[in-house]
Motif scaffolding. Structure first.
Motif, PDB file in Angstrom:
ATOM      1  N   LEU A  15       0.819  -1.211   0.000  1.00 32.12           N
ATOM      2  CA  LEU A  15       0.000   0.000   0.000  1.00 32.12           C
ATOM      3  C   LEU A  15       0.857   1.266   0.000  1.00 32.12           C
ATOM      4  CD1 LEU A  15      -2.255  -2.133   0.664  1.00 32.12           C
ATOM      5  CD2 LEU A  15      -3.447  -0.220   1.667  1.00 32.12           C
ATOM      6  N   SER A 103      -6.732  -2.132   8.208  1.00 34.27           N
ATOM      7  CA  SER A 103      -7.997  -2.734   7.775  1.00 34.27           C
ATOM      8  C   SER A 103      -9.102  -2.729   8.826  1.00 34.27           C
ATOM      9  CB  SER A 103      -7.753  -4.180   7.336  1.00 34.27           C
ATOM     10  OG  SER A 103      -6.773  -4.218   6.352  1.00 34.27           O
ATOM     11  N   SER A 130      -4.243  -6.582  -2.460  1.00 35.63           N
ATOM     12  CA  SER A 130      -4.107  -7.840  -3.187  1.00 35.63           C
ATOM     13  C   SER A 130      -3.463  -8.836  -2.244  1.00 35.63           C
ATOM     14  CB  SER A 130      -3.260  -7.661  -4.453  1.00 35.63           C
ATOM     15  OG  SER A 130      -1.890  -7.812  -4.168  1.00 35.63           O
ATOM     16  N   GLY A 134       4.715  -6.289   0.029  1.00 38.36           N
ATOM     17  CA  GLY A 134       6.055  -5.743  -0.141  1.00 38.36           C
ATOM     18  C   GLY A 134       6.122  -4.696  -1.243  1.00 38.36           C
TER      19      GLY A 134
HETATM   20  P1  NAP Z   1       2.910  -5.095   3.178  1.00 35.82           P
HETATM   21  O1  NAP Z   1       3.010  -5.127   1.706  1.00 35.82           O
HETATM   22  O2  NAP Z   1       3.426  -6.250   3.965  1.00 35.82           O
HETATM   23  O3  NAP Z   1       3.629  -3.753   3.640  1.00 35.82           O
HETATM   24  C1  NAP Z   1       3.765  -3.385   4.982  1.00 35.82           C
HETATM   25  C2  NAP Z   1       5.164  -2.845   5.184  1.00 35.82           C
HETATM   26  O4  NAP Z   1       5.280  -2.494   6.559  1.00 35.82           O
HETATM   27  C3  NAP Z   1       6.236  -3.890   4.939  1.00 35.82           C
HETATM   28  O5  NAP Z   1       6.699  -3.877   3.611  1.00 35.82           O
HETATM   29  C4  NAP Z   1       7.344  -3.505   5.917  1.00 35.82           C
HETATM   30  O6  NAP Z   1       8.298  -2.661   5.300  1.00 35.82           O
HETATM   31  C5  NAP Z   1       6.606  -2.661   6.976  1.00 35.82           C
HETATM   32  N1  NAP Z   1       6.589  -3.301   8.308  1.00 35.82           N
HETATM   33  C6  NAP Z   1       6.893  -2.723   9.488  1.00 35.82           C
HETATM   34  N2  NAP Z   1       6.773  -3.563  10.500  1.00 35.82           N
HETATM   35  C7  NAP Z   1       6.394  -4.731   9.994  1.00 35.82           C
HETATM   36  C8  NAP Z   1       6.124  -5.994  10.558  1.00 35.82           C
HETATM   37  N3  NAP Z   1       6.173  -6.191  11.870  1.00 35.82           N
HETATM   38  N4  NAP Z   1       5.753  -6.980   9.730  1.00 35.82           N
HETATM   39  C9  NAP Z   1       5.685  -6.781   8.397  1.00 35.82           C
HETATM   40  N5  NAP Z   1       5.943  -5.604   7.812  1.00 35.82           N
HETATM   41  C10 NAP Z   1       6.298  -4.579   8.594  1.00 35.82           C
HETATM   42  O7  NAP Z   1       1.413  -4.883   3.659  1.00 35.82           O
HETATM   43  P2  NAP Z   1       0.236  -4.053   2.974  1.00 35.82           P
HETATM   44  O8  NAP Z   1      -0.622  -4.990   2.221  1.00 35.82           O
HETATM   45  O9  NAP Z   1       0.789  -2.846   2.310  1.00 35.82           O
HETATM   46  O10 NAP Z   1      -0.609  -3.646   4.260  1.00 35.82           O
HETATM   47  C11 NAP Z   1      -0.282  -2.531   5.032  1.00 35.82           C
HETATM   48  C12 NAP Z   1      -1.519  -2.093   5.820  1.00 35.82           C
HETATM   49  O11 NAP Z   1      -2.573  -1.932   4.907  1.00 35.82           O
HETATM   50  C13 NAP Z   1      -1.993  -3.094   6.868  1.00 35.82           C
HETATM   51  O12 NAP Z   1      -2.278  -2.384   8.051  1.00 35.82           O
HETATM   52  C14 NAP Z   1      -3.259  -3.676   6.271  1.00 35.82           C
HETATM   53  O13 NAP Z   1      -4.219  -3.953   7.288  1.00 35.82           O
HETATM   54  C15 NAP Z   1      -3.733  -2.559   5.380  1.00 35.82           C
HETATM   55  N6  NAP Z   1      -4.514  -2.981   4.204  1.00 35.82           N
HETATM   56  C16 NAP Z   1      -4.075  -4.000   3.408  1.00 35.82           C
HETATM   57  C17 NAP Z   1      -4.820  -4.387   2.305  1.00 35.82           C
HETATM   58  C18 NAP Z   1      -4.356  -5.507   1.411  1.00 35.82           C
HETATM   59  O14 NAP Z   1      -5.173  -6.128   0.706  1.00 35.82           O
HETATM   60  N7  NAP Z   1      -3.106  -5.834   1.374  1.00 35.82           N
HETATM   61  C19 NAP Z   1      -6.008  -3.700   1.987  1.00 35.82           C
HETATM   62  C20 NAP Z   1      -6.410  -2.626   2.779  1.00 35.82           C
HETATM   63  C21 NAP Z   1      -5.659  -2.287   3.895  1.00 35.82           C
HETATM   64  P3  NAP Z   1       9.817  -2.730   5.786  1.00 35.82           P
HETATM   65  O15 NAP Z   1      10.258  -4.139   5.519  1.00 35.82           O
HETATM   66  O16 NAP Z   1      10.512  -1.725   4.963  1.00 35.82           O
HETATM   67  O17 NAP Z   1       9.825  -2.418   7.258  1.00 35.82           O
END
Ligand code: NAP
Length: 371
Positions: A15, A103, A130, A134
């Motif tokens: 995101l 979320s 999705s 990352g």
């Molecule tokens: P993501 O791709 O895993 O990205 C989150 C980023 O946060 C990671 O790349 C990581 O970057 C950082 N991070 C810091 N502490 C972390 C930890 N303890 N574990 C894992 N990552 C950590 O996730 P995302 O899908 O963007 O989701 C982020 C937020 O959006 C969440 O709160 C989720 O509830 C919300 N959301 C997600 C979706 C969806 O479908 N994916 C939809 C709506 C809302 P670094 O490695 O650089 O620290």
């Protein structure tokens, strides 16, 4: 010359990375800074989607210069970033806002209002994502036409309109809607968290009790079990921070399922007929917004033949006529018998023009309504 506003994106994952990429591609008038692990920030600097990088422990240096801080990490980490921001002795930039993309909303908003203040924190949830994660999964079309829910408290009603946060959401191509945090969690428990659990339970139970049946499973089972492919980590924090609403949704579902079992046991087919009728009415309401929703899309339904190149026969004349198709879905297709295509437009004028144009070239279409 007025100074560019500073937007800090914390957590450069799917995101956060998509927000930076899209704003950069659209040349949004702001300086975008990234806060993440050294690996992610270096990659983001290399591909040019942020202009400055900070690590999580440097959030104080970000607080002092940002006009908008968007927390885009997993929910538990959003909590710790809000604590770090509150504990930092650095001053806020006047009028700075903090928002998030987590979320679930009630716990996050309560913590944000308590730690950062109701003049500072507005919870948010883009309904886009999705199964990938990352920075490498970033997508500059992720937020296009997606609903972006904001959950301002009663005394925050003036904060959203005209804010940098609102400008960013609209620039990303999302449709903004405000909803109370508790209601957000109740709705999402019912239409997102419960379906995830039903899908996972159905797939797991079938795999456990009758694994051979999976070899004959058709599209119905595939549709119902699609969500079972989701990866778990994000869901754990959703279950942790919305447990009460999820338990209530499960309870209601168990009661309804018990009624269905009794209907079958007693052979009360009239009640089953009524249930199917009621369920069909409910299904037709999916994505039809209630009064007060803004920036809706107009859906046009197009009947297509099962012929090679049919989709381009529909899409090309529309784009050549300058019409802006905001979303496209193939609703149903059967080999040999054609199917139905759903196109969305941002205005009734565009939808009307599309229908007229398609009908002129012999492709049957009609406006279905607002979505
Ligand atoms: P993501 O791709 O895993 O990205 C989150 C980023 O946060 C990671 O790349 C990581 O970057 C950082 N991070 C810091 N502490 C972390 C930890 N303890 N574990 C894992 N990552 C950590 O996730 P995302 O899908 O963007 O989701 C982020 C937020 O959006 C969440 O709160 C989720 O509830 C919300 N959301 C997600 C979706 C969806 O479908 N994916 C939809 C709506 C809302 P670094 O490695 O650089 O620290």
């Amino acid at each position: 010359m007025s100074q560019q506003p500073v937007i800090a994106v914390v957590g450069l994952g799917l995101l956060g990375g998509s927000i930076c990429q899209t704003l950069t591609d659209l040349e949004f008038d702001a300086q975008i800074i990234g806060v993440s692990s050294p690996r992610s920030t270096q990659e983001a600097l290399d591909i040019g989607i942020i202009s400055q990088a900070y690590q999580y422990h440097e959030i104080g240096q970000v607080k002092v210069q940002a006009d908008l801080i968007l927390l885009c990490t997993p929910i538990q980490h959003i909590f710790s970033m809000m604590e770090s921001l509150a504990q930092s002795s650095e001053p806020w930039k006047p009028g700075a806002l903090v928002s998030d993309v987590g979320s679930t909303k009630l716990e996050i908003c309560q913590k944000g209002w308590q730690l950062l203040g109701t003049d500072r924190f507005i919870g948010g949830h883009p309904m886009a994502g999705s199964e990938k994660n990352g920075l490498s999964a970033r997508d500059n079309t992720l937020f296009e036409s997606a609903l972006w829910l904001l959950c301002p408290s009663e005394d925050q009603s003036d904060l959203v309109q005209g804010s940098l946060l609102e400008k960013v959401i609209l620039t990303l191509g999302s449709r903004l809607h405000c909803v109370e945090a508790e209601l957000h969690d109740q709705w999402l428990a019912q239409v997102s968290h419960l379906p995830q659990l039903l899908s996972s339970t159905l797939s797991s139970e079938t795999f456990q009790s009758l694994p051979d049946s999976l070899s004959v499973a058709g599209p119905g089972f595939r549709d119902m079990s699609r969500l079972a492919l989701s990866s778990y980590p994000m869901w754990e924090s959703i279950f942790q921070t919305n447990s009460q609403q999820i338990i209530q949704s499960i309870q209601n579902y168990i009661e309804k399922l018990s009624q269905v079992k009794e209907i079958i046991q007693s052979g009360d087919w009239q009640s089953m007929d009524q249930l199917f009728d009621h369920a069909s009415q409910g299904r037709q309401q999916v994505n039809i917004p209630q009064k007060g929703w803004s920036q809706n899309l107009i859906e046009v339904i197009v009947r297509v033949q099962d012929q090679k190149g049919m989709i381009s026969k529909v899409v090309v004349p529309l784009t050549e006529a300058g019409l802006d198709i905001r979303d496209i879905q193939l609703l149903k297709i059967r080999e040999g018998s054609g199917g139905t295509l759903s196109l969305s437009f941002s205005s009734i004028q565009q939808a009307d023009q599309a229908v007229e144009l398609l009908n002129q070239i012999g492709i049957q279409s009609q406006i279905r309504g607002i979505i």
